[in-house]
Design a protein around this motif. Structure first.
Motif, PDB file in Angstrom:
ATOM      1  N   UNK A  82       8.776   2.972  -8.444  1.00 14.97           N
ATOM      2  CA  UNK A  82       7.709   2.186  -7.832  1.00 14.97           C
ATOM      3  C   UNK A  82       8.234   0.811  -7.427  1.00 14.97           C
ATOM      4  N   UNK A  83       9.055   0.216  -8.274  1.00 13.26           N
ATOM      5  CA  UNK A  83       9.609  -1.108  -7.958  1.00 13.26           C
ATOM      6  C   UNK A  83      10.540  -1.019  -6.748  1.00 13.26           C
ATOM      7  N   UNK A  84      11.345   0.041  -6.673  1.00 13.60           N
ATOM      8  CA  UNK A  84      12.212   0.221  -5.494  1.00 13.60           C
ATOM      9  C   UNK A  84      11.343   0.331  -4.246  1.00 13.60           C
ATOM     10  N   UNK A  93       0.812  -1.211   0.000  1.00 13.66           N
ATOM     11  CA  UNK A  93       0.000   0.000   0.000  1.00 13.66           C
ATOM     12  C   UNK A  93       0.852   1.271   0.000  1.00 13.66           C
ATOM     13  N   UNK A  94       1.935   1.304   0.743  1.00 13.42           N
ATOM     14  CA  UNK A  94       2.729   2.542   0.811  1.00 13.42           C
ATOM     15  C   UNK A  94       3.466   2.777  -0.508  1.00 13.42           C
ATOM     16  N   UNK A  95       3.879   1.696  -1.192  1.00 18.00           N
ATOM     17  CA  UNK A  95       4.512   1.855  -2.498  1.00 18.00           C
ATOM     18  C   UNK A  95       3.484   2.356  -3.511  1.00 18.00           C
ATOM     19  N   UNK A 135      18.072   1.596  -2.983  1.00 17.91           N
ATOM     20  CA  UNK A 135      17.778   1.566  -1.542  1.00 17.91           C
ATOM     21  C   UNK A 135      17.135   0.231  -1.141  1.00 17.91           C
ATOM     22  N   UNK A 136      16.336  -0.337  -2.037  1.00 17.67           N
ATOM     23  CA  UNK A 136      15.666  -1.604  -1.723  1.00 17.67           C
ATOM     24  C   UNK A 136      16.683  -2.694  -1.381  1.00 17.67           C
ATOM     25  N   UNK A 137      17.762  -2.770  -2.128  1.00 17.87           N
ATOM     26  CA  UNK A 137      18.810  -3.757  -1.833  1.00 17.87           C
ATOM     27  C   UNK A 137      19.561  -3.366  -0.561  1.00 17.87           C
ATOM     28  N   UNK A 138      19.899  -2.084  -0.478  1.00 17.33           N
ATOM     29  CA  UNK A 138      20.693  -1.578   0.661  1.00 17.33           C
ATOM     30  C   UNK A 138      20.034  -1.905   1.990  1.00 17.33           C
TER      31      UNK A 138
END
Lengths: 214, 219
Positions: free
Chosen positions: B92-94, A63-65, B158-161
């Motif tokens: 969005x994917x991140x 939801x937040x994404x 950032x998602x990986x980090x």
């Protein structure tokens, strides 16, 4: 293709996404799918949770994404939702994290206790559970005594993510438990403010709203 | 006046802040705050939740490690490693995988680590229940990482980090569990080796304090 949201209206996470869409003056279709079906897992959310989001460009979950995507895609339409300065953006992000890590669990625990736990027919809220809610709401009261909204002067996603939780809280609590809110004037005023927005009213008037009647 | 981070570098959440700052080719002053100091009035004035890290940048005080990281990325956008793409869909994917870390990855990992950090005898049933949840989550990561080099695409973000410090503390506290959940998955393993090879990460774990939790009280 119109915006499609998958998930039941009664979920505060679905409602938060829907509210963000209305704040951006957009429309959406609310749909249901079997979240454990291969179709849902493969095409929408491999974790089998709601909400999911789909428009002509992309399919998303979390939801937040989804809210961040809506706030950015429609940046120039409706209400700005990400804060007007880098400081407000930072505080918006901070309170979104607080919602995830400190707010949701105690509130959900309290709601479950009030609405009855099949394993514990006595539906009163335990003292520790109530204490956890009161402790977290103290931090909100302190914050909102220094600023109009969570991120500062601007209404943002951080506020949006909380509106549905307080709507549910208000629907299921008796006067005694409502004191968690009413005894905190700044918290109370903020909830009244964010709950009186036209976008929120429009959302609660949708036919899918179960109004939390058991 | 530069960035100040309040906390203890042994905390995986302080490491998130530190690594982001280093990735942007910036530096910070670490104001040491041990667990016992987090409930003092002085600290609670900065973070009412009494947790580390807290970032101070001039008048701005930010807590919640992932919010700190997002602020650092935004402030130093255009220098160092781009940690958040400009493209809307990639962003969005991140954000999706950052949320997955926060909601689905972190809780079971932290539940396992907590057993080793603060209990004399780890509760095996808690560890097993958390491990089962973690395995299901990592099955999905394995599929994701078989299609792309990093979580959000073929770019580090950032998602990986956000995953690196938690993977590190899990590995330090239980090499067995780490090996069985990470090394057993080809693509997850490869991704882990890649992301922990970054100079910013190596700099953080080059100091012994970064991997020392021996000061924590045993029950």
């Amino acid at each position: 293709m119109a915006i499609k949201i998958y998930g039941p209206f009664r979920s505060p996470f679905v409602m938060a996404v829907a509210l963000a869409i209305y704040e951006k003056d957009q429309e959406f279709e609310l749909l249901m799918m079997d979240i454990k079906s291969p179709e849902y897992l493969n095409n929408f959310n491999p974790f089998g949770k709601i909400p999911s989001y789909q428009d002509e460009d992309i399919t998303l979950f979390e939801s937040k994404a989804i809210m961040r995507y809506i706030a950015t895609k429609f940046a120039d339409e409706g209400t700005p939702l990400l804060g007007s300065t880098i400081v407000e953006q930072a505080l918006c992000n901070q309170w979104l994290e607080v919602h995830s890590h400190s707010f949701t669990q105690p509130m959900v625990e309290m709601a479950r206790a009030i609405r009855g736990n099949p394993q514990q027919p006595d539906a009163s809220v335990s003292k520790p559970a109530l204490e956890r809610v009161n402790n977290v709401l103290d931090t909100y009261e302190a914050r909102l005594s220094t600023s109009k909204y969570l991120a500062g002067e601007s209404y943002t996603l951080a506020d949006i993510t909380h509106t549905p939780f307080f709507y549910i809280f208000n629907a299921i609590t008796d006067d005694e438990n409502k004191k968690c809110i009413t005894s905190r004037p700044h918290l109370h005023a903020w909830i009244q403010d964010i709950s009186s927005r036209p976008a929120w009213k429009k959302l609660t008037e949708r036919p899918e709203n179960p109004h939390y009647k058991q | 006046m530069g960035l100040t981070v309040h906390g203890d570098i042994c905390s995986p959440f302080v490491k998130i802040a530190a690594m982001t700052i280093y990735e942007k080719n910036e530096d910070f002053e670490l104001v040491f705050a041990r667990l016992s100091l987090l409930k003092t009035e002085e600290f609670l004035a900065k973070n009412p939740f009494g947790r580390m890290p807290v970032l101070e940048d001039g008048d701005l005080v930010v807590f919640e490690s992932r919010a700190v990281a997002r602020y650092v990325e935004a402030k130093f956008e255009g220098q160092g490693t781009p940690l958040m793409p400009a493209n809307l869909k990639e962003q969005a994917l991140v954000n999706i995988w950052a949320e997955v870390e926060s909601q689905s990855f972190c809780p079971p990992v932290w539940a396992i680590c907590s057993q080793f950090l603060s209990k004399k005898v780890p509760d095996v049933s808690v560890i097993e229940a958390s491990r089962e949840k973690l395995e299901k989550v990592l099955d999905i990561y394995e599929i994701q990482l078989s299609k792309r080099k990093y979580l959000a695409g073929d770019f580090f973000s950032l998602a990986d980090l956000f995953h690196i410090p938690l993977l590190h503390i899990l590995q330090c506290l239980s090499e067995d569990i780490f090996r069985s959940v990470i090394n057993s998955r080809t693509y997850v393993h490869k991704w882990h080796q890649d992301i922990t090879n970054r100079p910013s990460w190596k700099r953080i774990i080059s100091v012994p304090e970064a991997s020392d939790w021996s000061f924590l009280p045993k029950v």
